[in-house]
Design a protein around this motif. Sequence first.
Motif, PDB file in Angstrom:
ATOM      1  N   UNK A  88      37.646   8.633   7.678  1.00 27.80           N
ATOM      2  CA  UNK A  88      37.851   7.902   8.930  1.00 27.80           C
ATOM      3  C   UNK A  88      36.542   7.893   9.722  1.00 27.80           C
ATOM      4  N   UNK A  89      36.140   6.727  10.191  1.00 36.66           N
ATOM      5  CA  UNK A  89      34.897   6.568  10.924  1.00 36.66           C
ATOM      6  C   UNK A  89      33.693   6.316  10.038  1.00 36.66           C
ATOM      7  N   UNK A  90      33.856   6.515   8.725  1.00 33.80           N
ATOM      8  CA  UNK A  90      32.763   6.287   7.786  1.00 33.80           C
ATOM      9  C   UNK A  90      32.624   4.821   7.429  1.00 33.80           C
ATOM     10  N   UNK A  91      31.555   4.499   6.724  1.00 36.30           N
ATOM     11  CA  UNK A  91      31.262   3.113   6.384  1.00 36.30           C
ATOM     12  C   UNK A  91      30.774   3.004   4.949  1.00 36.30           C
ATOM     13  N   UNK A  92      30.808   1.810   4.431  1.00 43.33           N
ATOM     14  CA  UNK A  92      30.204   1.470   3.152  1.00 43.33           C
ATOM     15  C   UNK A  92      29.726   0.032   3.237  1.00 43.33           C
ATOM     16  N   UNK A  93      28.780  -0.330   2.369  1.00 45.05           N
ATOM     17  CA  UNK A  93      28.256  -1.685   2.353  1.00 45.05           C
ATOM     18  C   UNK A  93      28.356  -2.257   0.950  1.00 45.05           C
ATOM     19  N   UNK A  94      28.671  -3.534   0.908  1.00 43.08           N
ATOM     20  CA  UNK A  94      28.784  -4.259  -0.349  1.00 43.08           C
ATOM     21  C   UNK A  94      27.830  -5.444  -0.288  1.00 43.08           C
ATOM     22  N   UNK A  95      27.008  -5.604  -1.325  1.00 42.97           N
ATOM     23  CA  UNK A  95      26.165  -6.785  -1.471  1.00 42.97           C
ATOM     24  C   UNK A  95      26.847  -7.702  -2.478  1.00 42.97           C
ATOM     25  N   UNK A  96      27.007  -8.967  -2.104  1.00 41.04           N
ATOM     26  CA  UNK A  96      27.709  -9.936  -2.945  1.00 41.04           C
ATOM     27  C   UNK A  96      26.984 -11.283  -2.896  1.00 41.04           C
ATOM     28  N   UNK A  97      27.250 -12.159  -3.863  1.00 41.16           N
ATOM     29  CA  UNK A  97      26.597 -13.477  -3.865  1.00 41.16           C
ATOM     30  C   UNK A  97      27.250 -14.482  -2.923  1.00 41.16           C
ATOM     31  N   UNK A  98      28.358 -14.103  -2.288  1.00 41.97           N
ATOM     32  CA  UNK A  98      29.082 -14.964  -1.358  1.00 41.97           C
ATOM     33  C   UNK A  98      29.801 -14.075  -0.366  1.00 41.97           C
ATOM     34  N   UNK A  99      30.288 -14.678   0.705  1.00 43.18           N
ATOM     35  CA  UNK A  99      31.054 -13.917   1.689  1.00 43.18           C
ATOM     36  C   UNK A  99      32.415 -13.608   1.071  1.00 43.18           C
ATOM     37  N   UNK A 100      32.687 -12.357   0.717  1.00 45.33           N
ATOM     38  CA  UNK A 100      33.925 -12.024   0.006  1.00 45.33           C
ATOM     39  C   UNK A 100      35.129 -11.893   0.945  1.00 45.33           C
ATOM     40  N   UNK A 101      35.516 -13.001   1.534  1.00 43.70           N
ATOM     41  CA  UNK A 101      36.609 -12.985   2.504  1.00 43.70           C
ATOM     42  C   UNK A 101      37.895 -12.387   1.935  1.00 43.70           C
ATOM     43  N   UNK A 102      38.297 -12.730   0.708  1.00 44.71           N
ATOM     44  CA  UNK A 102      39.514 -12.083   0.180  1.00 44.71           C
ATOM     45  C   UNK A 102      39.391 -10.571   0.085  1.00 44.71           C
ATOM     46  N   UNK A 103      38.224 -10.080  -0.331  1.00 41.03           N
ATOM     47  CA  UNK A 103      38.021  -8.628  -0.387  1.00 41.03           C
ATOM     48  C   UNK A 103      38.091  -8.040   1.011  1.00 41.03           C
ATOM     49  N   UNK A 104      37.528  -8.722   1.981  1.00 40.28           N
ATOM     50  CA  UNK A 104      37.565  -8.231   3.358  1.00 40.28           C
ATOM     51  C   UNK A 104      39.009  -8.095   3.835  1.00 40.28           C
ATOM     52  N   UNK A 105      39.853  -9.037   3.432  1.00 42.27           N
ATOM     53  CA  UNK A 105      41.272  -8.979   3.804  1.00 42.27           C
ATOM     54  C   UNK A 105      41.956  -7.770   3.155  1.00 42.27           C
ATOM     55  N   UNK A 106      41.665  -7.548   1.882  1.00 44.75           N
ATOM     56  CA  UNK A 106      42.239  -6.396   1.170  1.00 44.75           C
ATOM     57  C   UNK A 106      41.774  -5.100   1.825  1.00 44.75           C
ATOM     58  N   UNK A 107      40.493  -5.034   2.140  1.00 42.96           N
ATOM     59  CA  UNK A 107      39.954  -3.816   2.759  1.00 42.96           C
ATOM     60  C   UNK A 107      40.573  -3.584   4.139  1.00 42.96           C
ATOM     61  N   UNK A 108      40.898  -4.644   4.842  1.00 42.48           N
ATOM     62  CA  UNK A 108      41.578  -4.490   6.137  1.00 42.48           C
ATOM     63  C   UNK A 108      42.921  -3.802   5.944  1.00 42.48           C
ATOM     64  N   UNK A 109      43.614  -4.141   4.870  1.00 42.47           N
ATOM     65  CA  UNK A 109      44.900  -3.476   4.589  1.00 42.47           C
ATOM     66  C   UNK A 109      44.699  -1.993   4.268  1.00 42.47           C
ATOM     67  N   UNK A 110      43.485  -1.618   3.870  1.00 38.77           N
ATOM     68  CA  UNK A 110      43.151  -0.218   3.604  1.00 38.77           C
ATOM     69  C   UNK A 110      42.512   0.452   4.822  1.00 38.77           C
ATOM     70  N   UNK A 111      42.521  -0.248   5.973  1.00 36.00           N
ATOM     71  CA  UNK A 111      42.054   0.358   7.210  1.00 36.00           C
ATOM     72  C   UNK A 111      40.599   0.120   7.560  1.00 36.00           C
TER      73      UNK A 111
END
Length: 181
Positions: free
Chosen positions: A40-63
């Motif tokens: 909680x409070x930690x971060x991670x970064x992902x480099x991708x060739x496009x804006x991974x909006x679906x992944x962002x949505x999934x990650x939101x469900x994981x908090x």
Amino acid sequence: MTAPPLPSPAAPPRLDVRPMLAEGIDPYDSVLALAEAIAEGGALEIDAPFNPTPLRRVMARHGFSSRAARLATDWWRVRFVRDGAADWAAEAETTLLPEGAMRWQEEDGIHLDVRRLSPPEPLRLILGLIDSLGPTGGPVVVHHDRDPLFLPAELAERGWRIVRVAPAPADLRLWLEPERR
């Protein structure tokens, strides 16, 4: 002799998924495995060739909340912060459809991600969206994982066409728009 500097404890772990995608490897499980280790409070970064909006949505469900920045034409960096997705709602316009597809709006049009769906679901969803928009709608950007063989003929019957295709491993993109007569 001076020892090399240690990585900053504030620097979040970073995963560059571009090479994985270039090899046709889906990085989804790798990203989720990395995310599980973030406190909680930690971060991670992902480099991708496009804006991974679906992944962002999934990650939101994981908090996780997320912020994306375009660093180059085919390079996006997304910072995920495990904060209960406190600010995700302000940016989230992605709709998860019952079939598992995702739909969202970006500057270049409506995006529809039909990857991982079995035929005939992708075709049915694409045509349903096209039919709902009518002959003056669009553009639509479809994220697909294979060449949709029957789509061009179905689009032509509806007065639409594929205007551009961007082949990439695990994310074939098709830009669709109505025929202008």
